[in-house]
Design an enzyme around this catalytic site. Structure first.
Site, short mmCIF file in Angstrom:
data_model
loop_
_atom_site.label_atom_id
_atom_site.label_comp_id
_atom_site.label_asym_id
_atom_site.label_seq_id
_atom_site.Cartn_x
_atom_site.Cartn_y
_atom_site.Cartn_z
CD GLU A 50 -2.69 1.68 2.35
OE1 GLU A 50 -3.48 2.44 2.40
OE2 GLU A 50 -2.40 1.03 3.56
CG ASP A 75 3.06 7.62 4.33
OD1 ASP A 75 3.76 8.92 4.54
OD2 ASP A 75 1.80 7.53 4.09
CG ASP A 124 -1.03 15.92 -2.97
OD1 ASP A 124 -1.79 16.19 -4.04
OD2 ASP A 124 -0.30 16.56 -2.15
CE LYS A 128 -0.23 25.28 -7.25
NZ LYS A 128 0.51 25.97 -6.68
CG ASP A 160 -10.82 12.44 -2.48
OD1 ASP A 160 -9.69 11.98 -2.55
OD2 ASP A 160 -11.19 13.81 -2.15
#
Length: 223
Positions: A50, A75, A124, A128, A160
């Site tokens: 993950e 992470d 994220d 941009k 999302d």
């Protein structure tokens, strides 16, 4: 989160047997678990990653449901996955670990064909244009995933962000990869895979409460 809490969690992570925290230089010099992760888990079960695991809820829930699969949450923010690592120890979940490192190093951490599946949960979107290189589904990242995945390995993207969903679909179509499933609102699709709707992150449950659609793509990388 206060700095004292962060420091406390960092110190606790150092004592957790299910947390691996190599330095960047250690990874660049030759990570000792690359290609032999099954020695860490003491079995030959499939390995699932993950990426950007946050608090580790997804990895933990999948590990509970699938004891014959090994999960690794990755992470760079150790204070976040502290909760997942602690929960895993409390529940004696021996099939889940947490790796504190930068995702861009993933191909230096795992051997060729060593991974069976990858989950990218609510990354994220880096909207941009100047941040394109940081999107976890850009071409360079896909090449890294392709290297470590076995030939039938699968990538799952759950987000999302309509932008991230559309960007990834366009890239996959353009490069000729194999899209196995895609939907822009999986909780309104009765045919959505159960493993996608039955496991949720903390933020995902908040998005759902607000009526925000959750998108999902399941694909194989073909080069």
């Amino acid at each position: 989160m206060g700095s004292k809490n962060k420091l406390k969690r960092f110190r606790e992570n150092e004592t957790f047997t299910n947390v691996i925290q190599p330095t960047r230089q250690e990874v660049l010099d030759g990570f000792p678990l690359k290609g032999v992760w099954n020695t860490y888990f003491n079995n030959s079960n499939p390995i699932v990653l993950e990426l950007g695991c946050g608090k580790g809820e997804y990895s933990i829930d999948l590990a509970r449901k699938n004891p014959n699969i090994n999960y690794i949450g990755i992470d760079i923010k150790g204070a976040r996955f502290w909760r997942g690592a602690k929960t895993a120890l409390e529940e004696n979940l021996n099939n889940v670990a947490f790796l504190r490192t930068q995702i861009e190093l993933v191909d230096l951490l795992f051997g060729e064909n060593e991974v069976s599946e990858i989950w990218i949960t609510f990354p994220d979107p880096q909207i941009k244009y100047t941040r394109t290189k940081h999107r976890l589904t850009n071409t360079e990242f896909l090449k890294k995933y392709h290297h470590i995945l076995n030939p039938e390995g699968i990538v799952n993207l759950k987000t999302d962000s309509e932008f991230m969903h559309g960007y990834t679909l366009g890239l996959l179509h353009g490069e000729g990869h194999e899209i196995l499933y895609a939907h822009h609102d999986i909780y309104k699709n009765y045919h959505a895979p159960k493993e996608v709707t039955s496991t949720q992150t903390f933020y995902e449950s908040q998005y759902l409460e607000k009526g925000k659609p959750i998108t999902y793509i399941k694909f194989r990388i073909r080069y």
